[in-house]
Design an enzyme around this catalytic site. Structure first.
Site, PDB file in Angstrom:
ATOM      1  N   ASP A  77      38.941  45.856  54.628  1.00 54.61           N
ATOM      2  CA  ASP A  77      39.770  45.200  53.623  1.00 54.61           C
ATOM      3  C   ASP A  77      41.139  45.890  53.656  1.00 54.61           C
ATOM      4  O   ASP A  77      41.279  46.986  54.230  1.00 54.61           O
ATOM      5  CB  ASP A  77      39.106  45.338  52.253  1.00 54.61           C
ATOM      6  CG  ASP A  77      39.903  44.667  51.146  1.00 54.61           C
ATOM      7  OD1 ASP A  77      40.500  43.608  51.405  1.00 54.61           O
ATOM      8  OD2 ASP A  77      39.919  45.203  50.031  1.00 54.61           O
ATOM      9  N   ASP A  86      43.872  45.981  50.668  1.00 51.79           N
ATOM     10  CA  ASP A  86      44.266  46.652  49.418  1.00 51.79           C
ATOM     11  C   ASP A  86      43.197  47.629  48.964  1.00 51.79           C
ATOM     12  O   ASP A  86      42.016  47.299  48.865  1.00 51.79           O
ATOM     13  CB  ASP A  86      44.489  45.604  48.328  1.00 51.79           C
ATOM     14  CG  ASP A  86      45.745  44.780  48.560  1.00 51.79           C
ATOM     15  OD1 ASP A  86      46.810  45.184  48.077  1.00 51.79           O
ATOM     16  OD2 ASP A  86      45.655  43.745  49.242  1.00 51.79           O
ATOM     17  N   ASP A 123      36.403  47.678  49.031  1.00 44.82           N
ATOM     18  CA  ASP A 123      36.399  48.400  47.746  1.00 44.82           C
ATOM     19  C   ASP A 123      36.138  47.490  46.557  1.00 44.82           C
ATOM     20  O   ASP A 123      36.276  47.915  45.414  1.00 44.82           O
ATOM     21  CB  ASP A 123      37.737  49.117  47.551  1.00 44.82           C
ATOM     22  CG  ASP A 123      38.889  48.151  47.331  1.00 44.82           C
ATOM     23  OD1 ASP A 123      38.866  47.053  47.934  1.00 44.82           O
ATOM     24  OD2 ASP A 123      39.807  48.473  46.565  1.00 44.82           O
TER      25      ASP A 123
END
Length: 213
Positions: free
Chosen positions: A4, A6, A155
């Protein structure tokens, strides 16, 4: 290995909150600061955040891009990223990013030297967004890697759900937006508490070999 963007490769929490505050200030015609945002604003849909602030209209893409472009000036690639990606490339491991950001915005967050170490980038406009598995499957198809040989480091709960749906091993990044308990509940096979020797840790945990992902 898939990542991912961000909270995993880019420390963008402040930038994300600043984008919300900047857009809300413009849309509502009054000053909205990061402190005015509801709790958990970085991890809940932007529409929900804006609704709590009193804005229920459509999100104008141009206005959102303007707020984002300014806010990204505060975002920084995490210090470990360049070394991790270089180590994975040296080990002949394919790498990809699967993000909800548009391709234009990815270029705002990642400098050319980092993008040059990534084999595949799948953005919002390329596939159905997470938690759908489509973006992960598209990235793996481009890399020529089967889901069972891949991991996805994310996350957010949606990252873990997308990985599970794609048949990819989900790994939680404990330094990102969500806490370890949230990621574990969402199905993370393991949650890494920090990014020290990330490449070595991922390779040892997953047994990923040459041209794995």
């Amino acid at each position: 290995m898939l990542f991912d963007l961000d909270g995993v490769l880019v420390d963008s929490r402040h930038a994300q909150l600043a984008t919300l505050a900047g857009f809300a200030t413009s849309a509502l015609g009054r000053r909205v600061t990061i402190a005015d945002l509801p709790a958990g604003a970085a991890t809940i849909p932007r529409e929900h955040v804006l609704a709590e602030l009193g804005y229920a209209g459509a999100i104008n893409p141009d206005s959102w891009d303007a707020a984002t472009a300014t806010a990204t000036l505060t975002a920084e690639v995490f210090p470990f990223v360049a070394g991790t990606l270089a180590a994975l490339r040296a080990a002949d491991v394919g790498t990809g990013i699967v993000t909800l950001r548009s391709r234009q915005r990815v270029d705002w967050f990642l400098p050319p030297n980092i993008l040059g170490l990534i084999d595949v980038v799948v953005c919002y406009e390329d596939a159905a967004p997470k938690p759908a598995p489509d973006g992960l499957l598209l990235a793996l198809d481009k890399l020529g890697v089967s889901p069972g040989d891949a991991v996805f480091i994310g996350d957010m709960e949606s990252d873990m759900h997308a990985a599970r749906a794609a048949g990819v091993t989900p790994i939680g990044s404990g330094w990102g937006f969500s806490g370890p308990s949230t990621l574990t509940r969402a199905g993370a096979a393991v949650v890494l508490p920090h990014a020290d020797d990330l490449a070595g840790t991922l390779l040892s945990l997953t047994g990923t070999g040459r041209r794995g992902a």
